[in-house]
Structures are given as C-alpha cells and as structure tokens.
Design a protein around this motif. Structure first.
Motif, short mmCIF file in Angstrom:
data_model
loop_
_atom_site.label_atom_id
_atom_site.label_comp_id
_atom_site.label_asym_id
_atom_site.label_seq_id
_atom_site.Cartn_x
_atom_site.Cartn_y
_atom_site.Cartn_z
N LYS A 1 40.31 44.92 34.22
CA LYS A 1 39.26 44.58 35.29
C LYS A 1 38.76 43.43 35.27
O LYS A 1 38.42 42.65 36.24
CB LYS A 1 38.29 45.89 35.35
CG LYS A 1 37.53 46.05 36.55
CD LYS A 1 36.21 46.84 36.61
CE LYS A 1 36.61 48.10 36.83
NZ LYS A 1 35.58 49.06 37.00
N HIS A 2 37.96 43.28 34.11
CA HIS A 2 37.21 41.85 33.85
C HIS A 2 38.01 40.87 34.18
O HIS A 2 37.64 39.92 34.64
CB HIS A 2 36.51 41.90 32.52
CG HIS A 2 35.86 43.13 31.97
ND1 HIS A 2 35.19 43.43 30.71
CD2 HIS A 2 34.98 43.91 33.10
CE1 HIS A 2 34.39 44.50 30.86
NE2 HIS A 2 34.34 44.98 32.26
N ARG B 1 47.66 44.40 41.70
CA ARG B 1 48.35 45.49 41.59
C ARG B 1 48.22 46.14 40.37
O ARG B 1 48.15 47.49 40.32
CB ARG B 1 49.79 45.08 41.92
CG ARG B 1 49.96 44.57 43.64
CD ARG B 1 51.50 44.47 43.85
NE ARG B 1 51.61 44.05 45.22
CZ ARG B 1 52.66 43.24 45.72
NH1 ARG B 1 53.23 42.58 44.83
NH2 ARG B 1 52.49 43.10 47.10
N VAL B 2 48.42 45.45 39.19
CA VAL B 2 48.24 45.93 37.90
C VAL B 2 46.60 46.69 37.71
O VAL B 2 46.58 47.88 37.24
CB VAL B 2 48.45 45.16 36.64
CG1 VAL B 2 48.18 45.62 35.32
CG2 VAL B 2 50.00 44.67 36.84
N TYR B 3 45.89 45.73 37.95
CA TYR B 3 44.36 46.60 38.07
C TYR B 3 44.24 47.74 39.09
O TYR B 3 43.78 48.76 38.48
CB TYR B 3 43.52 45.38 38.47
CG TYR B 3 42.17 46.02 39.02
CD1 TYR B 3 41.07 46.69 38.05
CD2 TYR B 3 41.85 45.89 40.33
CE1 TYR B 3 40.09 47.23 38.73
CE2 TYR B 3 40.82 46.47 40.98
CZ TYR B 3 40.02 47.09 40.18
OH TYR B 3 38.87 47.64 40.52
N PHE B 4 44.84 47.64 40.18
CA PHE B 4 44.76 48.73 41.14
C PHE B 4 45.33 49.96 40.53
O PHE B 4 44.57 51.17 40.83
CB PHE B 4 45.32 48.50 42.41
CG PHE B 4 44.96 49.32 43.38
CD1 PHE B 4 43.80 48.74 44.27
CD2 PHE B 4 45.55 50.44 43.95
CE1 PHE B 4 43.30 49.70 45.46
CE2 PHE B 4 45.13 51.32 44.88
CZ PHE B 4 43.79 50.87 45.52
N GLN B 5 46.49 49.99 39.99
CA GLN B 5 47.16 50.87 39.38
C GLN B 5 46.54 51.88 38.25
O GLN B 5 46.25 53.02 38.08
CB GLN B 5 48.65 50.68 39.12
CG GLN B 5 49.51 50.70 40.15
CD GLN B 5 50.84 50.01 39.75
OE1 GLN B 5 51.10 49.74 38.71
NE2 GLN B 5 51.74 49.98 40.77
N ALA B 6 45.75 51.03 37.51
CA ALA B 6 44.96 51.53 36.26
C ALA B 6 43.74 52.05 36.61
O ALA B 6 43.25 53.02 35.97
CB ALA B 6 44.90 50.13 35.40
N PHE C 1 36.25 46.27 43.32
CA PHE C 1 35.77 46.23 41.86
C PHE C 1 34.55 47.21 41.84
O PHE C 1 33.38 46.96 42.60
CB PHE C 1 35.58 44.94 41.64
CG PHE C 1 36.84 44.11 41.37
CD1 PHE C 1 37.67 44.35 40.41
CD2 PHE C 1 36.70 43.08 42.18
CE1 PHE C 1 38.90 43.27 40.39
CE2 PHE C 1 38.03 42.26 42.37
CZ PHE C 1 38.84 42.57 41.39
N GLU C 2 34.49 48.38 41.40
CA GLU C 2 33.61 49.39 41.36
C GLU C 2 33.12 49.61 39.88
O GLU C 2 33.59 49.14 38.81
CB GLU C 2 34.02 50.75 42.04
CG GLU C 2 34.68 50.54 43.39
CD GLU C 2 35.21 51.90 43.93
OE1 GLU C 2 35.24 52.11 45.16
OE2 GLU C 2 35.49 52.65 43.21
#
Length: 367
Positions: free
Chosen positions: A210-211, A267-272, A280-281
């Motif tokens: 995320k970061h 996409r990798v971030y969203f799936q995780a 970004f929450e």
C-alpha cells in the motif's frame, strides 16, 4: 543502572516532553503511570505533556530504577501567543459568521480554516476589541509586534493578512479599508527535486505494498498529497490508462495518464487490500488515508534509503515535473498535467532542470 534521556518537544502549538528509554518492562510500566503518556514511533520516545514539575516528577518516579539525564531539556519560553487572552463569546460569534460567509462563497476548506484562525489571533492580540473600532493603527501594531518582532516568515504573514483582509470585506461598519491591506509578495523559492536514482531507492525501501503504491502514484502522476488521499476507486480508468483528479486546488478537474506499470501495481494493491470507497483507506474501511501518516511513510522511506535530505512528500511532485522537462516534454503539457492555471507557475521548473542548465557553457572552460 540504566539511563533515560529527557528533551523538549512541541506539537500543534503545545509544549511536550520526550522521554527516551531502553526497552525495559519496569521502566515502561513507570512511564505509563504518567497521565496521557503516549509512544511516538517516529521520535522513538515516550511523549508527556509539559508541566513545570515534569523533571522533579520524572526524578521521583525513576529514583532507584534509572538515571534521568535532562541535560537536553530546556524550560520552554512563554511566547507572546501564549500570553494572549482567549476569544470572548462575542468574537467567537464574529468568527463563526465569518466562517459561514466564506463557506457560502465556496472557498477551499483549507482557506476557511487558515483565515478563520488568523482573524481569531488578530482579535486575541487586540484583547477582543470590537471589530467596528479596529483601525489602521491596530493593524500596523499587529504586524510589527506580533508578526515581525516574533520573527514569523512572509508566507505566514500573507495568510494572516489575507484572512484579515477577507474579514473586513464582509464587515459593514469598519474603520479599515480592505483595499489598504497590502500583502507582502510571495517568496520565490526554487522547488526541491530528487534524482531518479534517489526516487528509485526511496520506493525500493518500502516493503508494504500500500505504501509503495501510494508513493509511486504520487510520483508517476505528479499528484499533490490531498489529491492522492481524495482519490476514489472510480477515478481510475485502467482501460483508457487515465486518472481523473476531481475538484483539486482552485476547484479544478483534470486528467493525467497512468502507465501500465503503475496500473499493474494498483491491481496487486487492490486485490490485497480491497478498499471500499476511497482508493487508499486508513484503518477504518471507507475512511480516507491520513495525510499526516502519508507524510510519515515518505520520510521513513527516505531515511531507510539513506538519503540525507530533509525531503517532504511534495518533492515527488516537483521531481515529476522536472524529470518530464528534462525528457523534453513541452511546457504547456506539463502545465496541464500539474493543473497549473498559469504557465508562469510551471516555468519555475526550467530553473532546476538539468536539460536547461547543462546546455550553458561556463566561460571558465575557455580560459
């Protein structure tokens, strides 16, 4: 016997005390007994509210358990702001009406906050004097005794005077003519820039996806901090390779391109993480990521990368614009991508671009 170190700190206008101690269960239990004691991971220290008896309290609490080294502690000076009277009920109401008026005019919330706080400070300096009785002499005294004598900078002076000017534009019975309030010119500072290699090291120092995605997106699209944390899931149009930035600075919308490399990362971030509303929450689903936390993420990454610069998150946006210019991108395109209203704002990057500077041959070479 172990030693704990005590020094001063200040946060949001409040004096604090930082206590650095080695990990020890007994010492930690002792420090936790102090009211409002909190751990600050950035400072690697426990933070306590300041009090006149804080040193004697620490000496008493740790007697027989640790030495208290307070050689780095200095009793904070009482500033002029600390001595000002609090706002009276009447002036609070004046400020509330002023804030309502600015919101009706659809001013940016940051401007509402800064202007409201500045006028409140002005009223406190004048001991809650009735606004209809405030005159030019009061304003000159405020500028001299509060702004100049206290050593505040030109930018802060512009904010304070801007708020006061805005207030007296709404005040019918006034001895001050708003047109007579002249704001000092803006400081002309060159933007700070990181090299591509430094940015690569900074992003490489991040293991949290995320970061890493947040900082990568800021640099890849030249975003402001507020623009990133306000992004919603639907603002990403991966099929078209674009990012929509809605109602940014100056209440403007704009579109920037996103590379396939960044889209894959998203996409990798969203799936995780599976965000619900904002791209970004924070800890709570549906709540946007904290601006302060984002700044801290960047600073920690810079330190971990071994870059010895006092860099801020906004340096990524400056670096984006400068690197585009060095690659030969047209100035007007960069202006559009950054969302600048005037090309003169974008032209400042010509002063830090290697492409511009390195074309100049020094006369020293001809000696």
């Amino acid at each position: 016997m172990k030693t704990i170190f005590v020094k001063n700190g200040r946060n949001k206008g409040k004096d604090q005390v930082f206590v650095e101690l080695a990990y020890d269960e007994t010492l930690i239990k002792k420090i936790k007994l102090f009211p409002n004691a909190t751990w600050n991971s950035r400072e690697r220290a426990w933070v306590l509210p300041y009090s006149d008896t804080i040193i004697s309290d620490l000496l008493t609490a740790f007697r027989g358990f640790a030495w208290v080294d307070y050689s780095g502690f200095r009793k904070p000076e009482i500033t002029l702001k600390d001595r000002l009277q609090p706002l009276s009920l009447e002036r609070k109401r004046d400020i509330e009406r002023f804030i309502d008026s600015m919101r009706v005019q659809r001013l940016a919330e940051s401007s509402v906050t800064h202007y409201g706080s500045g006028v409140a400070l002005f009223f406190r300096f004048l001991d809650n004097k009735n606004p209809s009785e405030i005159d030019e002499a009061d304003l000159k005294r405020f500028q001299k005794e509060y702004i100049l004598d206290q050593g505040y900078g030109r930018s802060y002076q512009r904010i304070l005077l801007g708020g006061i000017k805005k207030y007296f534009e709404t005040e019918e019975k006034s001895r001050i003519q708003p047109t007579s309030i002249v704001l000092p010119p803006k400081e002309k500072k060159l933007p700070n820039v990181l090299s591509k290699e430094e940015i690569k090291k900074t992003l490489g120092a991040l293991s949290n996806i995320k970061h890493k995605t947040m900082l990568s997106l800021i640099y890849a699209c030249g975003l402001r901090r507020s623009e990133l944390i306000n992004l919603r899931i639907e603002d990403i149009e991966s099929a078209r390779g674009i990012l929509r930035i809605n109602q940014s600075k100056g209440s403007k919308d704009r579109i920037v391109s996103i590379s396939q490399k960044v889209i894959k990362m998203l996409r990798v971030y969203f799936q995780a993480f599976q965000p619900k509303e904002f791209l970004f929450e924070g800890v709570k689903p549906g709540k946007q990521y904290s601006a302060k936390s984002l700044e801290n993420v960047f600073k920690k990454a810079v330190n971990k990368a071994g870059i010895n610069k006092q860099a801020t998150l906004h340096w990524l946006r400056h670096s984006y614009a400068t690197h585009l210019m060095e690659a030969g991108t047209d100035l007007r395109i960069i202006q559009s991508l950054l969302g600048h209203q005037s090309s003169r704002t974008t032209e400042i990057y010509t002063h830090v671009s290697n492409r511009t500077i390195q074309t100049v041959k020094s006369p020293f070479d001809d000696l």
